[in-house]
Design a protein around this motif. Structure first.
Motif, PDB file in Angstrom:
ATOM      1  N   ASP A 135      68.800  76.466  11.823  1.00  0.00           N
ATOM      2  CA  ASP A 135      70.184  76.306  11.385  1.00  0.00           C
ATOM      3  C   ASP A 135      71.135  76.099  12.563  1.00  0.00           C
ATOM      4  O   ASP A 135      72.113  75.368  12.458  1.00  0.00           O
ATOM      5  CB  ASP A 135      70.624  77.540  10.589  1.00  0.00           C
ATOM      6  CG  ASP A 135      69.841  77.703   9.302  1.00  0.00           C
ATOM      7  OD1 ASP A 135      69.402  76.670   8.750  1.00  0.00           O
ATOM      8  OD2 ASP A 135      69.647  78.846   8.862  1.00  0.00           O
ATOM      9  N   VAL A 136      70.855  76.801  13.670  1.00  0.00           N
ATOM     10  CA  VAL A 136      71.660  76.639  14.887  1.00  0.00           C
ATOM     11  C   VAL A 136      70.688  76.307  16.013  1.00  0.00           C
ATOM     12  O   VAL A 136      70.187  77.176  16.698  1.00  0.00           O
ATOM     13  CB  VAL A 136      72.457  77.905  15.240  1.00  0.00           C
ATOM     14  CG1 VAL A 136      73.357  77.642  16.462  1.00  0.00           C
ATOM     15  CG2 VAL A 136      73.299  78.360  14.059  1.00  0.00           C
ATOM     16  N   PRO A 137      70.393  75.037  16.208  1.00  0.00           N
ATOM     17  CA  PRO A 137      69.367  74.656  17.179  1.00  0.00           C
ATOM     18  C   PRO A 137      69.845  74.769  18.614  1.00  0.00           C
ATOM     19  O   PRO A 137      71.046  74.821  18.886  1.00  0.00           O
ATOM     20  CB  PRO A 137      69.070  73.197  16.814  1.00  0.00           C
ATOM     21  CG  PRO A 137      70.333  72.716  16.190  1.00  0.00           C
ATOM     22  CD  PRO A 137      70.936  73.886  15.481  1.00  0.00           C
ATOM     23  N   ALA A 138      68.882  74.789  19.522  1.00  0.00           N
ATOM     24  CA  ALA A 138      69.214  74.725  20.942  1.00  0.00           C
ATOM     25  C   ALA A 138      69.769  73.343  21.272  1.00  0.00           C
ATOM     26  O   ALA A 138      69.503  72.365  20.577  1.00  0.00           O
ATOM     27  CB  ALA A 138      67.961  74.997  21.772  1.00  0.00           C
ATOM     28  N   HIS A 139      70.565  73.266  22.339  1.00  0.00           N
ATOM     29  CA  HIS A 139      71.104  71.998  22.862  1.00  0.00           C
ATOM     30  C   HIS A 139      72.033  71.305  21.876  1.00  0.00           C
ATOM     31  O   HIS A 139      72.159  70.077  21.889  1.00  0.00           O
ATOM     32  CB  HIS A 139      69.963  71.042  23.248  1.00  0.00           C
ATOM     33  CG  HIS A 139      68.917  71.680  24.102  1.00  0.00           C
ATOM     34  ND1 HIS A 139      69.191  72.271  25.318  1.00  0.00           N
ATOM     35  CD2 HIS A 139      67.590  71.834  23.911  1.00  0.00           C
ATOM     36  CE1 HIS A 139      68.062  72.758  25.838  1.00  0.00           C
ATOM     37  NE2 HIS A 139      67.095  72.509  25.003  1.00  0.00           N
TER      38      HIS A 139
END
Length: 439
Positions: A135-139
């Protein structure tokens, strides 16, 4: 010193020409978490019977991908070494031929819009593997939102030909939806019921110790494909990320005509790289779950799930900032704090953003009397070395300590202060090269 833009152009041209000449099969791995573990599991499955070149370290950007294709090192500011390597590549391309790998297993990282377009322009994949986005990815920092980042990563499967294969994580909806964006064959993997390569009967394996109790040894699972079900035993790896990496690798193996028994036997050789949910001996007969390579909200949640799953007399979470998540920063850290309060007996935070984790762990659920951590159970630091040193006298026999944070937080320094075999740090910990030690 060569300007980065000029270096990038030279590497791209040489990379394209190398692929044009030798025509290797290209297996590309992308996602926000689990790329490197999946890449290495694929290599374990395929290395018997195939000549393979795999990306070194985290060579997954506009510089690293062509370096892997060319088989040369990163020479930093050494212009003489760079031109020496370029000359050798040109000789191989236009004067003589060398034996070139038949398969390249590459990792495609995305930090900004357009990154995937650029990488695909150098090396268009035959097989694309997408791990997880969350839901809240890296980068996500330089993208409008998580959906925009997912769309950028989806360009990898869009680049496949009709004869190609997209290997997609069935359990991550952003990844699963990519099946609609490719004309290639699609194979899915995951725990959910309708995954093509389904993971079933996942269990933790432990050994008994009279003094310390249960000691984690590895995991077992079964992989179900069509009418076949085979067991797989993974040694010294823990948590569901290892299952996903193994299942993705198994799907790639099937595409390349490996049978399920061969694949299972090959996966027995799989071992986690430093800093990827790796169990280390800690001081005072404690154990460290070292997950210091990097961090995103999804990876942090999975690591905490693994902390819960593994046996330990006390559970301690040592968590650093999660970087590069832009406007999601406060909410994502508070979400992790909520989870920590449910599963840890002690919390140590490192960094200004991780203080939100501590705040939430001590205040969550006050209205409905849900579990919270007291101030005596929480410590906050700005430096990972200081955090490790402060934790040292508090550790007790049988403790299980999770250490995790983004790459820029250098959480391996905290691990070094509490590990039981510091003389083996160069072998056991991530980022032990001189380049990193000087930073």
């Amino acid at each position: 010193m060569i300007k980065k833009s000029i270096l990038q152009k030279i590497l791209a041209i040489l990379g394209r020409e190398t692929i044009k000449k030798y025509k290797p099969m290209i297996i590309a791995v992308t996602g926000s978490v689990g790329k490197t573990s999946t890449r290495m599991a694929i290599v374990d499955v395929l290395k018997s019977g195939h000549q393979i070149r795999v990306a070194a370290k985290n060579f997954n950007n506009e510089i690293g991908v062509p370096l892997t294709i060319l088989g040369i090192d990163h020479h930093g500011k050494n212009i003489i070494a760079w031109f020496g390597s370029f000359f050798a590549v040109l000789v191989d391309l236009y004067v003589s031929s060398k034996k070139y790998p038949e398969i390249l297993v590459l990792e495609y990282g995305v930090d900004r819009p357009g990154d995937m377009d650029y990488l695909v322009s150098i090396a268009r994949p035959d097989i694309a593997v997408v791990t997880a986005i969350g839901d809240v990815p890296a980068h996500v920092e330089f993208f409008k939102d998580a959906e925009a980042l997912a769309a950028e990563k989806a360009k990898l499967v869009q680049a496949l030909s009709v004869d190609g294969y997209a290997i997609l994580n069935h359990d991550d909806y952003a990844v699963y939806d990519m099946k609609e964006k490719t004309k290639a064959h699609v194979m899915t993997y995951g725990f959910e019921e309708h995954a093509d390569m389904r993971i079933v009967h996942y269990e933790l394996r432990v050994t008994k110790d009279e003094k310390l109790g249960d000691i984690p040894e590895g995991i077992t699972m079964k992989m179900q494909y069509g009418g076949s079900v085979v067991p797989a035993r993974l040694h010294r790896v823990f948590g569901t990320p290892a299952c996903y990496a193994a299942a993705a690798a198994a799907a790639v193996g099937l595409v390349l005509n490996k049978n399920m028994v061969e694949i299972s036997e090959a996966l027995a050789q799989y071992e986690p790289l430093p800093g990827r949910l790796r169990l280390l001996k800690g001081i005072k007969n404690s154990f460290i779950l070292d997950d210091t390579y990097n961090a995103s909200p999804e990876a942090m949640r999975v690591a905490l799930d693994t902390l819960v799953e593994l046996p330990g007399k006390r559970k301690i979470a040592v968590l650093g900032d999660m970087l590069e998540i832009g406007t999601y920063t406060e909410a994502a850290h508070r979400s992790i704090g909520d989870k920590v309060a449910q599963c840890a007996d002690m919390l140590v935070t490192v960094g200004s953003r991780a203080k939100f984790i501590a705040d939430e762990a001590m205040t969550r659920g006050m209205e409905n009397r849900a579990r919270v951590l007291t101030p005596n159970q929480v410590m906050r630091f700005d430096d990972p070395t200081e955090a490790g040193k402060a934790l040292d006298p508090l550790i007790k026999e049988g403790d299980l300590i999770l250490v995790k944070g983004s790459q820029g937080m250098r959480m391996e320094k905290a691990v070094y202060e509490i590990m039981g075999q510091p003389l083996l740090a160069d072998k056991l910990l991530v980022r032990q090269e001189e380049y990193w030690k000087k930073k």
